[in-house]
Design a protein around this motif. Structure first.
Motif, mmCIF file in Angstrom:
data_model
loop_
_atom_site.group_PDB
_atom_site.id
_atom_site.type_symbol
_atom_site.label_atom_id
_atom_site.label_comp_id
_atom_site.label_asym_id
_atom_site.label_seq_id
_atom_site.Cartn_x
_atom_site.Cartn_y
_atom_site.Cartn_z
ATOM 1 N N ALA A 76 48.227 -15.083 17.257
ATOM 2 C CA ALA A 76 46.834 -15.421 17.560
ATOM 3 C C ALA A 76 46.840 -16.692 18.386
ATOM 4 O O ALA A 76 47.500 -17.667 18.026
ATOM 5 C CB ALA A 76 46.033 -15.608 16.277
ATOM 6 N N VAL A 112 46.224 -11.474 19.514
ATOM 7 C CA VAL A 112 44.790 -11.706 19.368
ATOM 8 C C VAL A 112 44.489 -13.014 20.082
ATOM 9 O O VAL A 112 45.125 -14.026 19.806
ATOM 10 C CB VAL A 112 44.392 -11.835 17.877
ATOM 11 C CG1 VAL A 112 42.916 -12.139 17.741
ATOM 12 C CG2 VAL A 112 44.791 -10.598 17.104
ATOM 13 N N ASN A 125 45.912 -14.072 26.345
ATOM 14 C CA ASN A 125 46.377 -12.829 25.747
ATOM 15 C C ASN A 125 47.437 -12.178 26.632
ATOM 16 O O ASN A 125 48.515 -11.799 26.165
ATOM 17 C CB ASN A 125 45.187 -11.890 25.530
ATOM 18 C CG ASN A 125 45.494 -10.718 24.646
ATOM 19 O OD1 ASN A 125 46.385 -9.933 24.933
ATOM 20 N ND2 ASN A 125 44.733 -10.579 23.572
ATOM 21 N N ALA A 145 42.387 -7.237 21.576
ATOM 22 C CA ALA A 145 41.671 -8.222 20.764
ATOM 23 C C ALA A 145 41.433 -9.496 21.553
ATOM 24 O O ALA A 145 42.247 -10.413 21.542
ATOM 25 C CB ALA A 145 42.441 -8.516 19.485
ATOM 26 N N TYR A 146 40.315 -9.519 22.263
ATOM 27 C CA TYR A 146 39.855 -10.702 22.979
ATOM 28 C C TYR A 146 38.582 -11.135 22.262
ATOM 29 O O TYR A 146 37.520 -10.562 22.507
ATOM 30 C CB TYR A 146 39.522 -10.398 24.432
ATOM 31 C CG TYR A 146 40.567 -9.583 25.164
ATOM 32 C CD1 TYR A 146 41.775 -10.164 25.534
ATOM 33 C CD2 TYR A 146 40.343 -8.254 25.477
ATOM 34 C CE1 TYR A 146 42.733 -9.429 26.214
ATOM 35 C CE2 TYR A 146 41.290 -7.515 26.153
ATOM 36 C CZ TYR A 146 42.482 -8.096 26.518
ATOM 37 O OH TYR A 146 43.429 -7.368 27.182
ATOM 38 N N LEU A 169 37.574 -6.498 12.927
ATOM 39 C CA LEU A 169 38.797 -7.082 12.383
ATOM 40 C C LEU A 169 39.511 -6.116 11.446
ATOM 41 O O LEU A 169 40.742 -6.039 11.443
ATOM 42 C CB LEU A 169 38.487 -8.400 11.677
ATOM 43 C CG LEU A 169 38.007 -9.550 12.578
ATOM 44 C CD1 LEU A 169 37.713 -10.787 11.727
ATOM 45 C CD2 LEU A 169 38.997 -9.859 13.673
ATOM 46 N N LEU A 172 41.237 -3.642 13.672
ATOM 47 C CA LEU A 172 42.370 -4.296 14.322
ATOM 48 C C LEU A 172 43.566 -4.401 13.387
ATOM 49 O O LEU A 172 44.672 -3.970 13.727
ATOM 50 C CB LEU A 172 41.948 -5.691 14.803
ATOM 51 C CG LEU A 172 43.048 -6.570 15.396
ATOM 52 C CD1 LEU A 172 43.605 -5.962 16.664
ATOM 53 C CD2 LEU A 172 42.505 -7.965 15.666
#
Length: 190
Positions: A76, A112, A125, A145-146, A169, A172
């Motif tokens: 992340a 992410v 990303n 996942a942006y 989420l 994801l």
């Protein structure tokens, strides 16, 4: 029930109250029982230099060992100047040495990116993904996942503030569990 996959989670922001860390904590809390997520801290890693390869700092050895014990990696990252924070790039570099095979070799991964702005860290990303491809890490393609406008994702108690955000989420982390499990199984086939 099978043993859960050991997921090393890297948080590209060193600030303890960062939105990136809040997203990671939310994802870990929503993870299915097939994943055991744990944060591998990167803030103590000295900057990578080849000069230290023969006598690596203890923090490098600890980090590399934690990554080698992992079955998958979740990264992340916030976006700094349309790229990744230096601490995250340093961690990727530390784990990639000594050369082949690196600690990252073959580990399934997901990326992410988190931003208080609309673009959701798109540049960061893709910079992370570029490095992971080179390191032979199969990266989950979908869902991407942006996470933009992250400041609105949590309430005053750091709980997910909307059903839509929670659903995203959950999808994801569930997709990542499926991806990591399938990728690990495929790599185990002789």
């Amino acid at each position: 029930m099978e043993t859960p996959l050991n997921v090393a989670v890297l948080v590209g922001s060193l600030r303890r109250a960062s939105y990136t860390r809040k997203v990671v904590m939310a994802l870990a809390g929503l993870a299915p029982p097939t994943l055991a997520c744990h944060i591998v801290e990167i803030g103590d890693l000295p900057l990578y230099t080849e000069d230290l390869d023969s006598t690596p700092p203890a923090a490098w050895t600890r980090f590399r060992d934690e990554i080698r014990r992992a079955d998958a990696v979740l990264i992340a990252t916030p976006e700094y100047n349309r790229s990744v924070p230096g601490c995250l790039k340093n961690a990727i570099d530390v784990g990639s040495r000594p050369d082949y095979p690196s600690a990252w070799d073959g580990l399934p991964a997901a990326v992410v990116s988190v931003s208080p702005y609309k673009l959701g860290g798109f540049g960061a990303n893709h910079h992370v993904r570029q490095s992971l491809v080179f390191l032979n890490m199969p990266v989950m393609q979908q869902p991407e996942a942006y996470i933009g406008d992250v400041a609105t994702m949590f309430d005053a108690h750091d709980r997910i503030s909307s059903p839509e955000s929670r659903a995203f989420l959950e999808r994801l982390i569930g997709s990542f569990a499926d991806w990591a499990t399938l990728t690990r199984r495929a790599s185990a086939v002789p």
